[in-house]
Design a protein around this motif. Structure first.
Motif, PDB file in Angstrom:
ATOM      1  N   LEU A 133       0.824  -1.207   0.000  1.00 41.56           N
ATOM      2  CA  LEU A 133       0.000   0.000   0.000  1.00 41.56           C
ATOM      3  C   LEU A 133       0.860   1.261   0.000  1.00 41.56           C
ATOM      4  CD1 LEU A 133      -2.818  -0.998   2.519  1.00 41.56           C
ATOM      5  CD2 LEU A 133      -3.025  -0.729   0.047  1.00 41.56           C
ATOM      6  N   HIS A 134       1.996   1.216   0.704  1.00 38.40           N
ATOM      7  CA  HIS A 134       2.896   2.376   0.710  1.00 38.40           C
ATOM      8  C   HIS A 134       3.492   2.620  -0.679  1.00 38.40           C
ATOM      9  CE1 HIS A 134       3.130   3.961   4.748  1.00 38.40           C
ATOM     10  NE2 HIS A 134       3.184   2.736   5.255  1.00 38.40           N
ATOM     11  N   GLN A 135       3.661   1.563  -1.470  1.00 38.95           N
ATOM     12  CA  GLN A 135       4.200   1.719  -2.824  1.00 38.95           C
ATOM     13  C   GLN A 135       3.156   2.204  -3.812  1.00 38.95           C
ATOM     14  OE1 GLN A 135       6.897  -1.546  -4.183  1.00 38.95           O
ATOM     15  NE2 GLN A 135       6.580  -2.396  -2.127  1.00 38.95           N
ATOM     16  N   PHE A 136       1.882   1.917  -3.551  1.00 39.92           N
ATOM     17  CA  PHE A 136       0.829   2.287  -4.507  1.00 39.92           C
ATOM     18  C   PHE A 136      -0.333   2.994  -3.801  1.00 39.92           C
ATOM     19  CE2 PHE A 136       2.890  -1.633  -5.957  1.00 39.92           C
ATOM     20  CZ  PHE A 136       3.393  -1.218  -7.179  1.00 39.92           C
ATOM     21  N   PRO A 137      -0.057   4.117  -3.115  1.00 36.91           N
ATOM     22  CA  PRO A 137      -1.120   4.788  -2.362  1.00 36.91           C
ATOM     23  C   PRO A 137      -2.204   5.395  -3.269  1.00 36.91           C
ATOM     24  CG  PRO A 137       0.868   6.117  -2.371  1.00 36.91           C
ATOM     25  CD  PRO A 137       1.229   4.805  -2.973  1.00 36.91           C
ATOM     26  N   LEU A 138      -1.808   5.933  -4.427  1.00 34.63           N
ATOM     27  CA  LEU A 138      -2.785   6.546  -5.326  1.00 34.63           C
ATOM     28  C   LEU A 138      -3.764   5.504  -5.859  1.00 34.63           C
ATOM     29  CD1 LEU A 138      -0.518   9.024  -7.332  1.00 34.63           C
ATOM     30  CD2 LEU A 138      -2.047   9.520  -5.404  1.00 34.63           C
ATOM     31  N   GLU A 139      -3.209   4.344  -6.246  1.00 35.33           N
ATOM     32  CA  GLU A 139      -4.080   3.281  -6.762  1.00 35.33           C
ATOM     33  C   GLU A 139      -5.028   2.778  -5.674  1.00 35.33           C
ATOM     34  OE1 GLU A 139      -0.362   3.329  -9.242  1.00 35.33           O
ATOM     35  OE2 GLU A 139      -0.904   3.567  -7.128  1.00 35.33           O
ATOM     36  N   ALA A 140      -4.572   2.789  -4.409  1.00 35.30           N
ATOM     37  CA  ALA A 140      -5.416   2.312  -3.307  1.00 35.30           C
ATOM     38  C   ALA A 140      -6.311   3.416  -2.745  1.00 35.30           C
ATOM     39  CB  ALA A 140      -4.539   1.752  -2.193  1.00 35.30           C
ATOM     40  N   ASN A 141      -6.134   4.644  -3.252  1.00 41.36           N
ATOM     41  CA  ASN A 141      -6.948   5.792  -2.812  1.00 41.36           C
ATOM     42  C   ASN A 141      -6.776   6.053  -1.311  1.00 41.36           C
ATOM     43  OD1 ASN A 141      -8.679   7.968  -3.202  1.00 41.36           O
ATOM     44  ND2 ASN A 141     -10.514   6.759  -2.698  1.00 41.36           N
ATOM     45  N   ILE A 142      -5.519   6.085  -0.852  1.00 46.85           N
ATOM     46  CA  ILE A 142      -5.230   6.360   0.546  1.00 46.85           C
ATOM     47  C   ILE A 142      -4.106   7.391   0.622  1.00 46.85           C
ATOM     48  CG2 ILE A 142      -5.946   4.102   1.432  1.00 46.85           C
ATOM     49  CD1 ILE A 142      -3.058   3.216   1.366  1.00 46.85           C
ATOM     50  N   PRO A 143      -3.951   8.098   1.744  1.00 44.65           N
ATOM     51  CA  PRO A 143      -2.850   9.075   1.875  1.00 44.65           C
ATOM     52  C   PRO A 143      -1.496   8.403   1.704  1.00 44.65           C
ATOM     53  CG  PRO A 143      -4.450   9.346   3.654  1.00 44.65           C
ATOM     54  CD  PRO A 143      -4.824   8.079   2.931  1.00 44.65           C
ATOM     55  N   ALA A 144      -0.575   9.110   1.097  1.00 43.70           N
ATOM     56  CA  ALA A 144       0.738   8.522   0.791  1.00 43.70           C
ATOM     57  C   ALA A 144       1.539   8.216   2.046  1.00 43.70           C
ATOM     58  CB  ALA A 144       1.526   9.462  -0.119  1.00 43.70           C
ATOM     59  N   HIS A 145       1.375   8.998   3.103  1.00 42.67           N
ATOM     60  CA  HIS A 145       2.184   8.826   4.311  1.00 42.67           C
ATOM     61  C   HIS A 145       1.343   8.291   5.465  1.00 42.67           C
ATOM     62  CE1 HIS A 145       5.546  10.791   2.345  1.00 42.67           C
ATOM     63  NE2 HIS A 145       4.764  11.797   2.012  1.00 42.67           N
ATOM     64  N   PHE A 146       0.461   7.357   5.164  1.00 43.47           N
ATOM     65  CA  PHE A 146      -0.394   6.806   6.211  1.00 43.47           C
ATOM     66  C   PHE A 146       0.433   5.977   7.199  1.00 43.47           C
ATOM     67  CE2 PHE A 146      -0.175   3.194   3.330  1.00 43.47           C
ATOM     68  CZ  PHE A 146      -0.192   2.097   4.175  1.00 43.47           C
ATOM     69  N   GLU A 147      -0.093   5.859   8.403  1.00 45.77           N
ATOM     70  CA  GLU A 147       0.520   5.026   9.444  1.00 45.77           C
ATOM     71  C   GLU A 147      -0.504   4.025   9.943  1.00 45.77           C
ATOM     72  OE1 GLU A 147       3.114   6.832  12.531  1.00 45.77           O
ATOM     73  OE2 GLU A 147       2.408   8.723  11.673  1.00 45.77           O
ATOM     74  N   MET A 148      -0.040   2.835  10.296  1.00 44.39           N
ATOM     75  CA  MET A 148      -0.912   1.823  10.865  1.00 44.39           C
ATOM     76  C   MET A 148      -1.036   2.049  12.366  1.00 44.39           C
ATOM     77  SD  MET A 148      -1.889  -0.038   8.342  1.00 44.39           S
ATOM     78  CE  MET A 148      -2.545  -1.499   9.143  1.00 44.39           C
ATOM     79  N   LEU A 149      -2.273   1.943  12.863  1.00 43.64           N
ATOM     80  CA  LEU A 149      -2.499   2.099  14.295  1.00 43.64           C
ATOM     81  C   LEU A 149      -1.969   0.881  15.043  1.00 43.64           C
ATOM     82  CD1 LEU A 149      -6.134   3.498  14.724  1.00 43.64           C
ATOM     83  CD2 LEU A 149      -4.007   4.626  15.328  1.00 43.64           C
TER      84      LEU A 149
END
Length: 343
Positions: A133-149
Motif C-alpha cells: 500500500l505504501h508503494q501504490f497509495p494513489l491506486e489504493a486511494n489512501i494518503p501517501a504517508h499513512f501510518e498503521m495504528l
C-alpha cells in the motif's frame, strides 16, 4: 534429552527445503516446520540467490522473529567455524560436498544478508500488505504517508475521544450532555470505552447507516435492529413487566417466607435482596434492572432451577421452578441494553 531425528523424517525435511521443488508442508506444532523453512532460505542463499529477492510471509510477528533468528543464527555460526566443521554442516544441509569457493561464499552470507537494503524480508502478511500500500497509495486511494495504528496509538485516540466528549458535554453542546449521561448510566465507564471501540470498528457501516437514516427519516430499520416497535418507550416496556409473571406481591411474599424456612442460602443471598428492592422501586426502568439482577446470573443467563432451588424449598413450593422460568423468560424478552445495570 535430545533424540535423533528419524531418517525418514530427515529425508522428508531435506526434500521440502530443496529450493528446486515447490513444497507444501503440513505438520503438528513443534514438529519442525519453521526449521524446514529456515533451511530452505539458507539453501537459496547458498545457491547464489540475492537476499533482496527472497520473501517469507508468516501469520504472526513472533513467527517472523523466530524464523529470522534461526536464519541469522546459522549464518553467524558459519562465519567462525573451521573449514572441516563448516564442510560437514553444508554437506548435511545441501547433500553436496563443499569446496573452498562454497565455504568462502557461506562465510560471506551473514554480511550480505545484513547489508541487503531493507534487510532479509521475513515479515507478517499484514506487514507485507502495508508495504504494498505504501508503494501504490494513489491506486489504493489512501494518503501517501499513512501510518498503521498500533494498540498504544489506538488507546491514545480513544482517550482523546473520551476527553473531547466530556469537554463537549461540559460546554453545553446541544444533545451531547444528555447522550453522554445516558451512555454512562447504561454502561458505566467501561461501557463507554466499549461503545467507542465498536464505533471505530464499524465506522464505515455506521456512517452509511446514519446518512441513510437522515435522508429517508425512516427509523423502522433501527427499531427492528434493537427489537423495538414504533411508539414504544423504555418506560413503557419496563412497566409492562410489572408485576413479573409468577411473582405478584402475594406470590413473592410466599416465596421469600419459604426460602427463609428452607434456609436456601443462594436464594436468600442472590435473589431475595434484589427482588425486595424491585418491589420497593417506583421507577420502572430501575425496577427492571433490579429484577434482572435478582432473576438472572451475572452473565445474563437464567439460573438452573434444580441448582438454585434446593429440595426443601421446592417441597414447599412445587410450582416455583416453572414460575421462576416464566419470570426469567419475560425479563430476557426485554432488550439487554435496558436490563443491564450501570457498572
Amino acid at each position: 534429552m535430545k533424540y535423533p531425528i528419524p531418517s525418514d523424517t530427515a529425508a522428508s525435511q531435506a526434500r521440502a527445503s530443496d529450493p528446486a521443488y515447490s513444497a507444501w508442508v503440513s505438520a503438528n506444532a513443534g514438529s519442525g516446520k519453521t526449521h524446514v523453512l529456515a533451511q530452505r532460505v539458507i539453501r537459496l542463499l547458498l545457491n547464489g540467490t540475492d537476499p533482496s529477492k527472497i520473501l517469507c510471509l508468516t501469520y504472526t510477528r513472533a513467527a517472523a522473529a523466530n524464523m529470522s533468528n534461526r536464519v541469522f543464527s546459522t549464518l553467524s555460526e558459519w562465519t567462525a567455524l573451521p573449514d572441516a566443521e563448516l564442510a560437514v554442516r553444508i554437506a548435511a544441509l545441501d547433500g553436496r560436498g563443499a569446496d573452498r569457493d562454497m565455504m568462502r561464499r557461506a562465510r560471506r552470507l551473514f554480511a550480505e544478508a545484513l547489508e541487503t537494503p531493507g534487510g532479509l524480508k521475513i515479515q507478517t502478511i499484514h506487514a507485507f500488505c502495508e508495504s504494498v500500500l505504501h508503494q501504490f497509495p494513489l491506486e489504493a486511494n489512501i494518503p501517501a504517508h499513512f501510518e498503521m495504528l498500533d494498540p498504544q496509538m489506538e488507546a491514545s485516540l480513544f482517550a482523546d475521544a473520551r476527553r473531547d466528549m466530556i469537554s463537549g458535554a461540559g460546554a453545553g453542546v446541544e444533545g451531547l450532555a444528555e447522550a453522554f449521561a445516558t451512555v454512562l448510566e447504561r454502561g458505566g465507564e467501561f461501557g463507554l470505552d466499549s461503545l467507542l471501540a465498536e464505533i471505530v470498528g464499524k465506522r464505515d457501516e455506521l456512517r452509511d447507516f446514519i446518512a441513510k437514516l437522515g435522508r429517508d427519516r425512516d427509523f423502522r430499520p433501527l427499531f427492528a435492529e434493537f427489537g423495538f416497535r414504533p411508539g414504544q418507550t423504555a418506560e413503557g416496556i419496563a412497566a409492562s413487566l410489572w408485576p413479573l409473571p409468577g411473582f405478584d406481591p402475594r406470590q413473592f411474599a410466599e416465596f421469600a417466607h419459604a426460602a427463609e424456612a428452607a434456609d436456601a442460602r443462594q436464594v436468600l443471598n442472590n435473589v431475595i435482596p434484589y427482588a425486595r428492592g424491585a418491589f420497593a422501586e417506583a421507577d420502572p426502568i430501575r425496577r427492571l434492572r433490579l429484577l434482572a439482577k435478582a432473576f438472572l446470573k451475572a452473565d445474563g443467563d437464567p439460573y438452573e432451577p434444580p441448582k438454585i432451588f434446593k429440595k426443601a424449598l421446592v417441597d414447599r413450593l412445587p410450582d416455583l421452578p416453572d414460575r421462576y422460568l416464566a419470570g426469567a423468560k419475560a425479563i430476557l424478552a426485554v432488550p439487554s441494553s435496558m436490563r443491564n445495570s450501570a457498572s
